[in-house]
Write an enzyme that holds these catalytic residues in place. Structure first.
Site, PDB file in Angstrom:
ATOM      1  N   ASP A  55      25.028 -58.844  10.492  1.00  0.00           N
ATOM      2  CA  ASP A  55      25.903 -59.801  11.165  1.00  0.00           C
ATOM      3  C   ASP A  55      25.772 -61.152  10.475  1.00  0.00           C
ATOM      4  O   ASP A  55      24.750 -61.833  10.616  1.00  0.00           O
ATOM      5  CB  ASP A  55      25.514 -59.893  12.648  1.00  0.00           C
ATOM      6  CG  ASP A  55      26.265 -60.997  13.376  1.00  0.00           C
ATOM      7  OD1 ASP A  55      27.409 -61.292  12.973  1.00  0.00           O
ATOM      8  OD2 ASP A  55      25.706 -61.560  14.339  1.00  0.00           O
ATOM      9  N   TYR A  74      45.869 -57.771  22.383  1.00  0.00           N
ATOM     10  CA  TYR A  74      45.721 -59.143  21.901  1.00  0.00           C
ATOM     11  C   TYR A  74      46.896 -59.415  20.982  1.00  0.00           C
ATOM     12  O   TYR A  74      47.208 -58.605  20.103  1.00  0.00           O
ATOM     13  CB  TYR A  74      44.385 -59.260  21.147  1.00  0.00           C
ATOM     14  CG  TYR A  74      43.861 -60.657  20.906  1.00  0.00           C
ATOM     15  CD1 TYR A  74      43.323 -61.401  21.953  1.00  0.00           C
ATOM     16  CD2 TYR A  74      43.862 -61.215  19.634  1.00  0.00           C
ATOM     17  CE1 TYR A  74      42.806 -62.676  21.725  1.00  0.00           C
ATOM     18  CE2 TYR A  74      43.342 -62.485  19.401  1.00  0.00           C
ATOM     19  CZ  TYR A  74      42.819 -63.213  20.451  1.00  0.00           C
ATOM     20  OH  TYR A  74      42.306 -64.467  20.227  1.00  0.00           O
ATOM     21  N   LEU A  93      35.530 -61.241  14.371  1.00  0.00           N
ATOM     22  CA  LEU A  93      34.786 -59.989  14.258  1.00  0.00           C
ATOM     23  C   LEU A  93      33.572 -59.974  15.175  1.00  0.00           C
ATOM     24  O   LEU A  93      33.193 -58.928  15.706  1.00  0.00           O
ATOM     25  CB  LEU A  93      34.360 -59.776  12.803  1.00  0.00           C
ATOM     26  CG  LEU A  93      35.506 -59.726  11.785  1.00  0.00           C
ATOM     27  CD1 LEU A  93      34.946 -59.580  10.381  1.00  0.00           C
ATOM     28  CD2 LEU A  93      36.464 -58.587  12.106  1.00  0.00           C
ATOM     29  N   ASP A  94      32.951 -61.149  15.360  1.00  0.00           N
ATOM     30  CA  ASP A  94      31.804 -61.220  16.262  1.00  0.00           C
ATOM     31  C   ASP A  94      32.227 -60.933  17.700  1.00  0.00           C
ATOM     32  O   ASP A  94      31.476 -60.335  18.480  1.00  0.00           O
ATOM     33  CB  ASP A  94      31.113 -62.576  16.159  1.00  0.00           C
ATOM     34  CG  ASP A  94      32.067 -63.757  16.251  1.00  0.00           C
ATOM     35  OD1 ASP A  94      33.297 -63.570  16.183  1.00  0.00           O
ATOM     36  OD2 ASP A  94      31.580 -64.894  16.393  1.00  0.00           O
ATOM     37  N   ARG A  95      33.441 -61.330  18.058  1.00  0.00           N
ATOM     38  CA  ARG A  95      33.949 -61.052  19.403  1.00  0.00           C
ATOM     39  C   ARG A  95      34.186 -59.553  19.588  1.00  0.00           C
ATOM     40  O   ARG A  95      33.865 -58.979  20.636  1.00  0.00           O
ATOM     41  CB  ARG A  95      35.236 -61.845  19.648  1.00  0.00           C
ATOM     42  CG  ARG A  95      35.053 -63.344  19.592  1.00  0.00           C
ATOM     43  CD  ARG A  95      36.368 -64.104  19.683  1.00  0.00           C
ATOM     44  NE  ARG A  95      36.949 -64.013  21.027  1.00  0.00           N
ATOM     45  CZ  ARG A  95      38.137 -64.496  21.348  1.00  0.00           C
ATOM     46  NH1 ARG A  95      38.895 -65.080  20.413  1.00  0.00           N
ATOM     47  NH2 ARG A  95      38.588 -64.396  22.578  1.00  0.00           N
ATOM     48  N   ASP A 144      29.354 -65.458  24.741  1.00  0.00           N
ATOM     49  CA  ASP A 144      28.495 -65.630  23.569  1.00  0.00           C
ATOM     50  C   ASP A 144      28.222 -67.120  23.386  1.00  0.00           C
ATOM     51  O   ASP A 144      29.137 -67.911  23.183  1.00  0.00           O
ATOM     52  CB  ASP A 144      29.177 -65.057  22.331  1.00  0.00           C
ATOM     53  CG  ASP A 144      28.239 -64.967  21.126  1.00  0.00           C
ATOM     54  OD1 ASP A 144      27.288 -65.770  21.033  1.00  0.00           O
ATOM     55  OD2 ASP A 144      28.452 -64.100  20.269  1.00  0.00           O
ATOM     56  N   THR A 164      27.364 -70.840  17.928  1.00  0.00           N
ATOM     57  CA  THR A 164      27.916 -72.086  17.410  1.00  0.00           C
ATOM     58  C   THR A 164      29.137 -72.504  18.216  1.00  0.00           C
ATOM     59  O   THR A 164      29.304 -73.664  18.581  1.00  0.00           O
ATOM     60  CB  THR A 164      28.284 -71.926  15.928  1.00  0.00           C
ATOM     61  OG1 THR A 164      27.125 -71.496  15.200  1.00  0.00           O
ATOM     62  CG2 THR A 164      28.778 -73.240  15.341  1.00  0.00           C
TER      63      THR A 164
END
EC number: 2.7.1.33
Length: 236
Positions: free
Chosen positions: A6, A82, A90-92, A112, A115
């Protein structure tokens, strides 16, 4: 052994998995450290999610090990509703995958605290609907310092007053207590709209917020890595 990588906005994290079991998590400071991880653990398959590095930079570090690159059009264990899936972080995607793996057939709100703070909703039928993005704690401190003439840059502290009696205390109160109020109100609005929710919180500041919120919270610090591994297994 599977390796999930990641590449976030702040850190690179590596998760080693044996099937669904998370064996070890390693925080990396540089791309070249991937060589050491591969040499030590000899993974058979790799999945990569990156919001900060190009895949062209990363691929040479993976040697000849089969690699799955996370992208919005990769087959996923849930449906995406969506409007602009090609722009979806991508992290979502990975965090939602991890939440669904832990709480299947459940309405989930994933928060999350990295940042950026992201809010993502997946329903009990396995459809992801979207959510929200707002500045994280460090970004809020930096914005106050950068876009004003006299406010200092403050570091995040866990002992935060409600009533700030100095400039530092006032900034801490406004940023941290304001963020807590934001999260609580968003949870309330999602609960009003969708009924019963499982709240899952992850990211660097997850532990801090666990005890600050009124709602029942499930803290999953490695949710993104778990979600990546689940997507890897789904595409095996």
């Amino acid at each position: 052994m599977n390796l999930a990588l990641d590449f976030g906005n702040t850190f690179i994290k590596a998760g080693l998995f044996k099937e669904n079991e998370l064996i070890e998590v390693v925080r990396l400071t540089d791309l070249t450290e991937i060589d050491r991880i591969i040499a030590n653990f000899r993974p058979r398959h790799i999945i990569v999610s990156s919001v900060s590095r190009s895949i062209e930079e990363i691929k040479p570090q993976l040697k000849d090990i089969p690699a799955t690159i996370l992208r919005p059009d990769l087959p996923l264990p849930f449906k995406i509703n969506y409007k602009t899936p090609q722009t979806l972080g991508l992290d979502r995607i990975a965090a939602v995958s991890g939440a669904q793996g832990i709480f299947p057939d459940t309405n989930c709100l994933v928060i999350d605290t990295g940042t950026c703070f992201t809010y993502d909703f997946i329903d009990s039928a396995g459809t992801y609907h979207g959510g929200g993005i707002s500045p994280g704690i460090s970004l809020r401190f930096k914005a106050l310092h950068t876009f004003t003439a006299n406010l200092p840059l403050i570091e995040f502290e866990k002992d935060v007053p409600l009533v700030g009696q100095s400039t530092k205390g006032s900034i801490l109160s406004g940023v941290v207590n304001g963020t807590i109020a934001e999260i609580q109100e968003i949870i309330r609005m999602y609960s009003d709209k969708f009924g019963h929710l499982q709240i899952i919180i992850c990211g660097g500041d997850a532990k801090f917020f666990e005890n600050k919120l009124k709602a029942s919270i499930f803290v999953a610090p490695e949710l993104v890595l778990r979600g990546l591994n689940r997507i890897l297994l789904y595409n095996a």
